[in-house]
Design a protein around this motif. Sequence first.
Motif, PDB file in Angstrom:
ATOM      1  N   ILE A  65      -3.850   8.452   4.286  1.00 45.13           N
ATOM      2  CA  ILE A  65      -3.247   8.838   3.452  1.00 45.13           C
ATOM      3  C   ILE A  65      -3.218   7.744   2.608  1.00 45.13           C
ATOM      4  N   ARG A  66      -3.579   7.122   1.916  1.00 49.40           N
ATOM      5  CA  ARG A  66      -2.947   5.876   0.951  1.00 49.40           C
ATOM      6  C   ARG A  66      -2.824   5.854  -0.286  1.00 49.40           C
ATOM      7  N   VAL A  67      -1.566   5.757  -0.725  1.00 52.87           N
ATOM      8  CA  VAL A  67      -0.966   6.413  -2.496  1.00 52.87           C
ATOM      9  C   VAL A  67       0.472   4.774  -2.368  1.00 52.87           C
TER      10      VAL A  67
ATOM     11  N   GLY B 278       1.778  -9.249   3.520  1.00 49.48           N
ATOM     12  CA  GLY B 278       2.671  -8.623   3.106  1.00 49.48           C
ATOM     13  C   GLY B 278       3.699  -7.988   4.932  1.00 49.48           C
ATOM     14  N   ASN B 279       4.237  -6.620   4.753  1.00 48.80           N
ATOM     15  CA  ASN B 279       4.909  -6.561   5.734  1.00 48.80           C
ATOM     16  C   ASN B 279       4.371  -4.845   6.110  1.00 48.80           C
ATOM     17  N   THR B 280       4.633  -4.014   7.248  1.00 51.77           N
ATOM     18  CA  THR B 280       4.543  -2.361   7.248  1.00 51.77           C
ATOM     19  C   THR B 280       6.106  -2.352   8.381  1.00 51.77           C
TER      20      THR B 280
ATOM     21  N   TRP C 270       5.640   2.326   5.295  1.00 48.22           N
ATOM     22  CA  TRP C 270       5.687   1.508   3.970  1.00 48.22           C
ATOM     23  C   TRP C 270       4.794   0.078   4.219  1.00 48.22           C
ATOM     24  N   VAL C 271       4.281  -0.317   3.418  1.00 53.17           N
ATOM     25  CA  VAL C 271       3.729  -1.692   3.100  1.00 53.17           C
ATOM     26  C   VAL C 271       3.893  -2.625   2.242  1.00 53.17           C
ATOM     27  N   LEU C 272       4.884  -3.117   1.823  1.00 53.54           N
ATOM     28  CA  LEU C 272       5.358  -4.160   1.267  1.00 53.54           C
ATOM     29  C   LEU C 272       5.058  -5.051   0.596  1.00 53.54           C
TER      30      LEU C 272
ATOM     31  N   VAL D 132      -2.022 -12.666  -9.065  1.00 47.45           N
ATOM     32  CA  VAL D 132      -0.845 -12.502  -8.525  1.00 47.45           C
ATOM     33  C   VAL D 132      -0.674 -11.273  -8.647  1.00 47.45           C
ATOM     34  N   ALA D 133      -0.389  -9.814  -7.133  1.00 47.98           N
ATOM     35  CA  ALA D 133       0.331  -8.829  -7.108  1.00 47.98           C
ATOM     36  C   ALA D 133       1.102  -8.359  -6.427  1.00 47.98           C
ATOM     37  N   PRO D 134       2.680  -8.452  -6.806  1.00 48.93           N
ATOM     38  CA  PRO D 134       3.419  -7.111  -5.917  1.00 48.93           C
ATOM     39  C   PRO D 134       2.707  -6.149  -5.766  1.00 48.93           C
ATOM     40  N   GLN D 135       2.899  -5.665  -4.695  1.00 46.77           N
ATOM     41  CA  GLN D 135       2.347  -4.253  -4.149  1.00 46.77           C
ATOM     42  C   GLN D 135       3.343  -3.352  -3.357  1.00 46.77           C
ATOM     43  N   ALA D 136       2.998  -2.175  -3.601  1.00 45.45           N
ATOM     44  CA  ALA D 136       3.602  -1.197  -2.678  1.00 45.45           C
ATOM     45  C   ALA D 136       3.096   0.097  -1.756  1.00 45.45           C
ATOM     46  N   PHE D 137       2.632   0.567  -0.908  1.00 43.43           N
ATOM     47  CA  PHE D 137       1.770   1.392  -0.425  1.00 43.43           C
ATOM     48  C   PHE D 137       2.233   2.368   0.425  1.00 43.43           C
ATOM     49  N   LEU D 138       2.429   3.218   0.772  1.00 41.01           N
ATOM     50  CA  LEU D 138       2.994   4.300   1.540  1.00 41.01           C
ATOM     51  C   LEU D 138       1.623   4.734   2.014  1.00 41.01           C
ATOM     52  N   ASP D 139       1.618   4.613   3.721  1.00 42.70           N
ATOM     53  CA  ASP D 139       0.170   5.456   4.389  1.00 42.70           C
ATOM     54  C   ASP D 139       0.800   6.465   5.260  1.00 42.70           C
TER      55      ASP D 139
END
Length: 189
Positions: free
Chosen positions: A146-148, A56-58, A179-181, A164-171
């Motif tokens: 903290i990651r959500v 992904g991309n951060t 943002w990690v997508l 396969v799982a699309p994912q979105a995270f906020l670190d």
Amino acid sequence: MVKKVSLMAGIGLGLALSVGAGAAQEAHAGSQGEEAHSQEEGGHGAFKNEVGLFLGNTRKSNHDAFTVGLDYLRVLGGRFNLGAFVDYASSGHEREYIVGGGLWVEVVEHGAVLLGGGIEREVFGSEGAHGTEEAEPHGDKTLGLIRVGASYVFHFGSDGRWGVAPQAFLDITGGNDAWVLGAALGYVF
């Protein structure tokens, strides 16, 4: 009949410590009636582990970094899964290494949210003309994070053990959040 649980994968953008929302499956031995009863109660059978590869991309401070990670997920029971992740993110001026873990909670079938934490190591510098690193004035840093996040898994294959799982995270690191997508490819065993 196999029930699929969230795919924990999230080797995320910006070295996200996530093993994102996982694809763990349950199988219950016995007759079809017992199997249906077990699935209604949320029982877990043979498949309680998952490994995943995240790409992904951060996005951090208006900079993008290619992110790759490895995730592990363990089904605890019911809607709860425990995961661990190792991520690496790299841009032209910074590299990040993230290690962490968290609790995944399945909120809808195949969809889960993550609350986790870990450590992020930021290494600053750019490649010089002869391949040497030139340190930037602010130096390297080690931060708690903290990651959500959230993930939704799409299962495939004849036995549904791949996902396969699309994912979105906020670190959240206290001032320089990221943002990690991306998406994770996972295998349940």
